[in-house]
Design a protein around this motif. Sequence first.
Motif, PDB file in Angstrom:
ATOM      1  N   LEU A  31    -113.314  -0.266   1.096  1.00  0.00           N
ATOM      2  CA  LEU A  31    -112.669   0.483   0.021  1.00  0.00           C
ATOM      3  C   LEU A  31    -112.197  -0.543  -1.005  1.00  0.00           C
ATOM      4  CD1 LEU A  31    -111.521   3.266  -0.993  1.00  0.00           C
ATOM      5  CD2 LEU A  31    -109.366   2.584   0.097  1.00  0.00           C
ATOM      6  N   ALA A  62    -110.398  -3.530   0.948  1.00  0.00           N
ATOM      7  CA  ALA A  62    -110.004  -3.202   2.319  1.00  0.00           C
ATOM      8  C   ALA A  62    -111.274  -2.964   3.126  1.00  0.00           C
ATOM      9  CB  ALA A  62    -109.108  -1.970   2.346  1.00  0.00           C
ATOM     10  N   LEU A  82    -115.660   3.734  -2.430  1.00  0.00           N
ATOM     11  CA  LEU A  82    -115.749   3.663  -0.971  1.00  0.00           C
ATOM     12  C   LEU A  82    -117.212   3.460  -0.606  1.00  0.00           C
ATOM     13  CD1 LEU A  82    -114.481   3.943   1.849  1.00  0.00           C
ATOM     14  CD2 LEU A  82    -114.915   6.410   1.691  1.00  0.00           C
ATOM     15  N   ALA A 121    -113.082   0.572   6.224  1.00  0.00           N
ATOM     16  CA  ALA A 121    -112.436   1.825   5.830  1.00  0.00           C
ATOM     17  C   ALA A 121    -113.048   3.040   6.523  1.00  0.00           C
ATOM     18  CB  ALA A 121    -112.523   2.003   4.312  1.00  0.00           C
TER      19      ALA A 121
END
Length: 308
Positions: free
Chosen positions: A64, A52, A73, A55
Amino acid sequence: MGLSNVVGDLSLEMEVDAFRRLFPLRFYERHLSESIRPDGRTLKSARDTSVALGAVASADGSALTKIGSTTMLAAAKMEVMTPSADAPDEGSIDCCFVAVEYYMPSICSPLVRPGRPAEIAPVISKQLYDTILSSGMIDLKELSLISGKAAWMVYLDIYCLDADGALFDAALLSAVAAFSHLRFPVVSLNDEGRLVMVPEEGNGDKSGKEVVNKEKRKLSLSSPPFSLTCALHKNYILADPTSEEEAVMETFVTVVLNSSGHLVSLYKPGGPVLTQTSVIQDCIALTRQRMKEVQEILDESISGMEID
């Protein structure tokens, strides 16, 4: 289902769990003999992976990533620096695994104790730094702003949120994803001749000062690296081991390839000496297959960001 059946099932489950805790190696060897793992994967299958981008809104690039339960992260921040006299047309990269800064909290793993940095943290930090630089993924000249006077310094922090095996693989993936998402901030020269950030709101620098880079642009990546860690036990190769599997096995090989399929590095911390070159070749072949899967996942995330 009768009560006796329920009690019988619970009793069997408790026996299996006790055997797993008391004799973990024998428990795994029973599964290996049937070419299956306790989580249902085949020996050479990696866990489900997701990426993702964006983030962290305050970062210049972030991501992420998850490989199974292992979660990372990554956040990249950029600052203006004065380049060294030896490389006036190059910027610099400072890559650190955040556990070095005590950001790997005890909640990410039962092996990390409160108030103490994880012992593996500086090892992964060094691996990441060496891999990013040796892969040639980033052209340091692209980080130059004004030759001999100003260049970008990129700070990369990676937070381990859940440590369930293959930490380096997940950390490297998060780093590559964060760099894929990274955008250069817009900067201009002030009255003192120093570079300052231009606020994102509005179109360009309202003060009339010279804008050095007129719009936010992506960082170009050349053949980004991807890795796969394999656990070796007897004649078995287990791709993408979990933390439980890592605790049971004693030999590991981490292969790093760039997106062109060329070998960047190979790590083998401890364990017996590998006398069969076929084992290394098998690990490299698995990494090539895994690299294609991860590259597709990352490309889908990048495409989704561009559409938005």
